[in-house]
Scaffold this active site. Structure first.
Site, short mmCIF file in Angstrom:
data_model
loop_
_atom_site.label_atom_id
_atom_site.label_comp_id
_atom_site.label_asym_id
_atom_site.label_seq_id
_atom_site.Cartn_x
_atom_site.Cartn_y
_atom_site.Cartn_z
N GLU A 40 -1.18 6.91 -4.59
CA GLU A 40 -2.07 6.83 -3.44
C GLU A 40 -2.72 8.20 -3.26
O GLU A 40 -2.01 9.19 -3.03
CB GLU A 40 -1.34 6.43 -2.14
CG GLU A 40 -0.91 4.98 -2.08
CD GLU A 40 -0.40 4.58 -0.70
OE1 GLU A 40 -0.90 5.13 0.31
OE2 GLU A 40 0.51 3.72 -0.65
N GLU A 53 6.98 4.30 0.13
CA GLU A 53 7.12 5.29 1.20
C GLU A 53 8.37 5.09 2.05
O GLU A 53 8.32 5.10 3.28
CB GLU A 53 5.86 5.30 2.09
CG GLU A 53 4.62 5.76 1.35
CD GLU A 53 3.39 5.90 2.24
OE1 GLU A 53 3.45 5.51 3.43
OE2 GLU A 53 2.36 6.37 1.75
#
Length: 496
Positions: free
Chosen positions: A291, A172
Site C-alpha cells: 500500500e 495491518e
C-alpha cells in the site's frame, strides 16, 4: 543549481520485478461497484466489468492486483462471495461502514484478473477468522479437484484452478483501527500457523506477513522483529504501508516524500536482516510495499464516520500536478530499492485515492497521478542501476536535510535501452548532467511534469493532462546529456 548523475550499466542493484507495478482493489467505496464492475454500463463485458476501466488499467501498466483488502478483509467471510449471486448475503462491512452485496467475490475477481493478465495477490482474514478459513480459501482457489472446496469451485463453473501465487496473511494487524487488532506476539504465532496450513495445501505459494501500518506506529521495528521471529519459516515477504500528504502548507517536505520512503525501506530491511542474523539464516525475506500513495488522510479523519450505504463514495481525492510529481518521486524510491522491494501496490486502482476515476453509467478518466505511473511501468525494464547523484541538500521540516534531486535508472540489456527518472524537489531550476558508463546511447528523449502546473481539475482535462516534451542536450563529453529541470518537477528519460 547544478547537479551531476553518474550511472554505470555494470553496477546495478538487481532485476526490476514486474510486480513492482501492482495496484490494489478493495471492497471500499466505489472501487469495485461502479469502479471495475458495473453491469449495464455501455462498456461492460458479459461478466459485468467495465471495458473503459479495463482499457485504462492496461494503459496504466498494472501487473498485479491485491484483493479484497485492506481493512475490509478483517471482517470478510469469503464464502459469502461464491456460488449463485441470488443466494449471496448482504453484509455490513465494519471497516468502511458499507453494505457489501457480495455480487463480486473470489471467482469474479480472479476471472477479471485473468482476462486482464494480472497476477492476483489474495489476502486472508486473520482478524475475525483464522487458520481453517485461510487454508480452505487456498484449497478453493488452487487445488484442481477431489476435495470439498475445490469440487465446490468446479460446481460453481470454474473447472480449472485459479492458481493464486501470492497471499497476504491478514492486513495491518498492528493497527488499533483493525477489526481483530492484536499484539505482535499473537499475530506472529497466528501468521506462522495459518501460513503453515496454507503451504500444506499448496507448497508453491508465497506468503506476505503484516509489517507495521506506517513508520510512525509506536511499535515500528519491534513489530517486524517479533513477527518475523515467530513466522520466519513460512514467510517470504513482510509488508510495508505508507501514505504521504502535505501537512500545514509544508510543500517542501511533501515534495521530499521519496526521502521518507527511502528511510522507511532502509529501516525495515535492517530489521529483517537482523532477524536473519539472529537465526543464522541465509533466507532473504523480501519486502512487499503493498500500500503506497498520496492520500490526504487528515481530511478523511476530520470528516468522521461516513453513513452506512451501499457502494457510496469514500476518499475520492482529486489529484493535482504536485501530487503527480510526488508520486513520481515515490516511484524513484521503489526502483532504488528493487533489490529488496519485489512487490508494490499503489492503493487503490479505481475511484478510492486512485489514478483512475469513473462516473456511474458515464465515463472513466485519468487523474494527474496516472501519468508518472504509466510512464515508469512502460519503460522501467531490466535491472535497477546504482545512481550516484552529486547535488546540494535542502532542509525540510519533516525529513531533515534531503538531496535536492533524486534519481533512478534502469537498463535493459536485451533492448539496449536505458531509462532515467529525476525529481527536482526544490523551488529553483536545476541543470542536470547525466554521465553514463558501460554502454553507448545515441538517441535520448524526455518528458516533463511540473508541480506548478496545478492543471484543470475537471475530468476531461485531467484525462488528457500529462507530460510536456523536454529538451535533452548532448554534452561535450562522450555519452553525457544535460537537461534543464524547472523547479518542482519530475522527468522521465529514455535512450538507446
Amino acid at each position: 543549481m547544478t547537479v551531476e548523475v553518474l550511472i554505470d550499466t555494470e553496477h546495478d542493484r538487481g532485476a526490476v520485478d514486474p510486480r513492482l507495478f501492482g495496484s490494489f482493489v478493495e471492497h471500499m467505496g466505489r472501487c469495485v461497484y461502479t469502479g471495475i464492475y458495473e453491469p449495464g454500463h455501455p462498456s461492460a463485458d458479459p461478466d459485468g466489468f467495465r471495458g473503459d476501466v479495463a482499457d485504462l488499467v492496461r494503459e496504466l501498466g498494472t501487473t498485479l492486483v491485491r484483493y479484497p483488502g485492506g481493512n475490509f478483509v478483517s471482517g470478510y467471510q469469503w464464502e459469502d462471495g461464491i456460488g449463485p449471486r441470488a443466494d449471496r448475503p448482504r453484509r455490513l462491512d465494519l471497516a468502511w461502514r458499507g453494505i457489501e452485496t457480495n455480487q463480486v467475490g473470489t471467482d469474479e475477481f480472479l476471472g477479471w484478473a485473468r482476462r486482464q493478465a494480472l497476477v492476483p495477490m489474495m489476502a486472508v482474514n486473520l482478524g475475525t477468522r483464522g487458520i481453517q478459513a485461510a487454508a480452505d480459501l487456498v484449497e478453493y482457489c488452487n487445488l484442481p479437484g477431489g476435495t470439498h472446496w475445490s469440487d465446490l469451485r468446479r460446481r460453481n463453473g470454474h473447472a480449472d484452478p485459479h492458481g493464486v501465487p501470492l497471499w497476504c496473511l491478514g492486513n495491518e494487524m498492528d493497527g488499533p483501527w483493525q477489526t481483530g487488532h492484536m499484539t505482535s506476539e499473537r499475530y506472529g504465532d497466528l501468521a506462522a500457523q495459518a501460513g503453515k496450513a496454507m503451504k500444506l495445501v499448496d507448497p508453491t505459494i508465497e506468503l506476505v506477513a503484516c509489517g507495521s501500518s506506517s513508520h510512525t506506529m509506536p511499535t515500528f521495528g519491534y513489530w517486524e522483529a517479533e513477527v518475523l521471529e515467530r513466522a520466519w519459516d513460512v514467510v517470504d515477504y513482510v509488508s510495508m504501508h505508507a501514505y504521504y500528504e502535505e501537512y500545514d502548507g509544508d510543500r517542501r517536505s511533501f515534495l521530499a516524500s521519496g526521502a521518507a520512503m527511502d528511510a522507511f525501506i532502509t529501516g525495515v530491511t535492517a530489521t529483517v536482516d537482523a532477524v536473519a542474523a539472529r537465526k543464522h539464516s541465509s533466507k532473504r525475506v523480501g519486502i512487499s510495499f503493498d500500500e503506497w500513495n498520496v492520500w490526504y488522510l487528515s481530511r478523511f479523519a476530520a470528516a468522521g464516520l461516513p453513513p452506512i450505504d451501499e457502494a457510496g463514495p469514500r476518499i475520492e481525492d482529486t489529484y493535482s500536478a504536485v501530487d503527480a510529481v510526488v508520486v513520481g518521486d515515490l516511484l524513484i524510491s521503489l526502483l532504488n530499492h528493487a533489490d529488496r522491494v519485489r512487490i508494490a501496490c499503489l492503493a487503490q486502482l479505481v475511484n478510492v485515492i486512485a489514478p483512475i476515476r469513473t462516473e456511474p453509467g458515464g465515463p472513466a478518466w485519468r487523474q494527474a497521478t496516472f501519468h508518472p505511473i504509466a510512464a515508469v511501468a512502460a519503460t522501467a525494464r531490466g535491472r535497477s542501476l546504482v545512481t550516484r547523484v552529486t547535488a546540494p541538500h535542502m532542509p525540510t521540516g519533516r525529513h531533515g536535510d534531503v538531496p535536492a534531486v533524486a534519481a533512478a535508472a534502469t537498463f535493459d540489456a536485451d533492448t539496449g535501452r536505458i531509462s532515467v527518472y529525476l525529481t527536482n524537489r526544490t523551488s529553483e531550476p536545476a541543470t542536470v548532467t547525466i554521465r553514463c558508463r558501460g554502454a553507448e546511447f545515441a538517441t535520448w528523449s524526455g518528458r516533463l511534469l511540473l508541480a506548478d502546473d496545478e492543471g484543470p481539475r475537471d475530468r476531461v482535462a485531467a484525462s488528457t493532462y500529462g507530460f510536456t516534451p523536454l529538451n535533452v542536450s548532448t554534452g561535450p563529453e562522450a555519452n553525457s546529456v544535460t537537461v534543464s529541470m524547472p523547479a518542482e518537477s519530475w522527468v522521465a528519460l529514455t535512450a538507446t
